[in-house]
Design an enzyme around this catalytic site. Structure first.
Site, PDB file in Angstrom:
ATOM      1  N   VAL A  46       8.091   2.431  -1.734  1.00  0.00           N
ATOM      2  CA  VAL A  46       8.907   3.418  -0.591  1.00  0.00           C
ATOM      3  C   VAL A  46       8.572   2.882   0.689  1.00  0.00           C
ATOM      4  O   VAL A  46       7.519   2.794   1.132  1.00  0.00           O
ATOM      5  CB  VAL A  46       8.548   4.833  -1.043  1.00  0.00           C
ATOM      6  CG1 VAL A  46       9.658   5.680  -0.199  1.00  0.00           C
ATOM      7  CG2 VAL A  46       8.783   5.109  -2.355  1.00  0.00           C
TER       8      VAL A  46
ATOM      9  N   GLY B 135       0.726  -1.130   0.164  1.00  0.00           N
ATOM     10  CA  GLY B 135      -0.083  -0.189   0.089  1.00  0.00           C
ATOM     11  C   GLY B 135       0.905   1.198  -0.097  1.00  0.00           C
ATOM     12  O   GLY B 135       0.308   2.214  -0.112  1.00  0.00           O
ATOM     13  N   HIS B 136       2.231   1.106   0.028  1.00  0.00           N
ATOM     14  CA  HIS B 136       3.216   2.523   0.126  1.00  0.00           C
ATOM     15  C   HIS B 136       4.200   2.229  -0.930  1.00  0.00           C
ATOM     16  O   HIS B 136       5.413   1.905  -0.313  1.00  0.00           O
ATOM     17  CB  HIS B 136       3.542   2.510   1.593  1.00  0.00           C
ATOM     18  CG  HIS B 136       4.215   3.824   2.001  1.00  0.00           C
ATOM     19  ND1 HIS B 136       5.329   4.176   1.732  1.00  0.00           N
ATOM     20  CD2 HIS B 136       3.445   4.941   2.366  1.00  0.00           C
ATOM     21  CE1 HIS B 136       5.705   5.435   1.839  1.00  0.00           C
ATOM     22  NE2 HIS B 136       4.351   5.965   2.663  1.00  0.00           N
ATOM     23  N   PHE B 137       4.241   2.570  -1.912  1.00  0.00           N
ATOM     24  CA  PHE B 137       2.765   2.785  -2.928  1.00  0.00           C
ATOM     25  C   PHE B 137       2.953   1.682  -3.817  1.00  0.00           C
ATOM     26  O   PHE B 137       3.964   1.363  -4.370  1.00  0.00           O
ATOM     27  CB  PHE B 137       2.971   4.190  -3.537  1.00  0.00           C
ATOM     28  CG  PHE B 137       3.362   5.407  -2.368  1.00  0.00           C
ATOM     29  CD1 PHE B 137       1.889   5.683  -1.877  1.00  0.00           C
ATOM     30  CD2 PHE B 137       4.553   5.737  -2.068  1.00  0.00           C
ATOM     31  CE1 PHE B 137       2.191   6.725  -0.782  1.00  0.00           C
ATOM     32  CE2 PHE B 137       4.433   6.818  -1.103  1.00  0.00           C
ATOM     33  CZ  PHE B 137       3.528   7.413  -0.592  1.00  0.00           C
TER      34      PHE B 137
END
Length: 140
Positions: A54, A47-49
């Site tokens: 990252v 989810g990041h990203f």
């Protein structure tokens, strides 16, 4: 100096929240240097990203805090105790940490009084500083 099993004997963190793979140098209660090998399989990358993975800065700070915890909790008087995060000051983020990076995590204790202390942490990748800050901890 310490492998993952030895680290888990000192701090209570476990997957997916154990963010230190090994400790390479340590002066018990004074300073420690650890490593985190960042892989694409880290759960936070989902989810990041999704388009540009990252490592979240807050997790880099947490990795530094875990190295500091290993350093402090290795002292004879602190064995079997838990280190709690008390605060973060002067945090700066200067670069991205991405899959394939080896995160070098160095923490030096700059103030310790009883069960409370402050460690200065610096995270680097390939010799470049990606994050730094002062981490306040409490041993309970």
């Amino acid at each position: 100096m310490l492998n993952i099993k030895e680290i888990m004997n000192i701090i209570p963190h476990r997957s997916p929240f154990l963010l230190v793979d090994r400790i390479e140098e340590m002066e018990v209660g004074k300073r420690a240097v650890g490593k985190k090998c960042v892989t694409y399989n880290e759960p936070f990358f989902a989810g990041h990203f999704p388009q540009e993975p990252v490592m979240p800065g807050v997790l880099i700070i947490e990795a530094l805090a875990q190295v500091g915890a290993v350093c402090c909790l290795s002292a004879e008087e602190n064995k079997g105790k838990i280190g709690f995060l008390g605060g973060v000051n002067k945090a700066k983020f200067r670069g991205k940490v991405v899959p394939g990076d080896v995160l070098n995590l160095e923490v030096e204790m700059i103030k310790v009084k009883g069960p409370v202390g402050v460690g200065k942490g610096t995270a680097t990748v390939d010799g470049k500083v990606v994050a730094s800050g002062e981490i306040t901890f409490m041993i309970g």
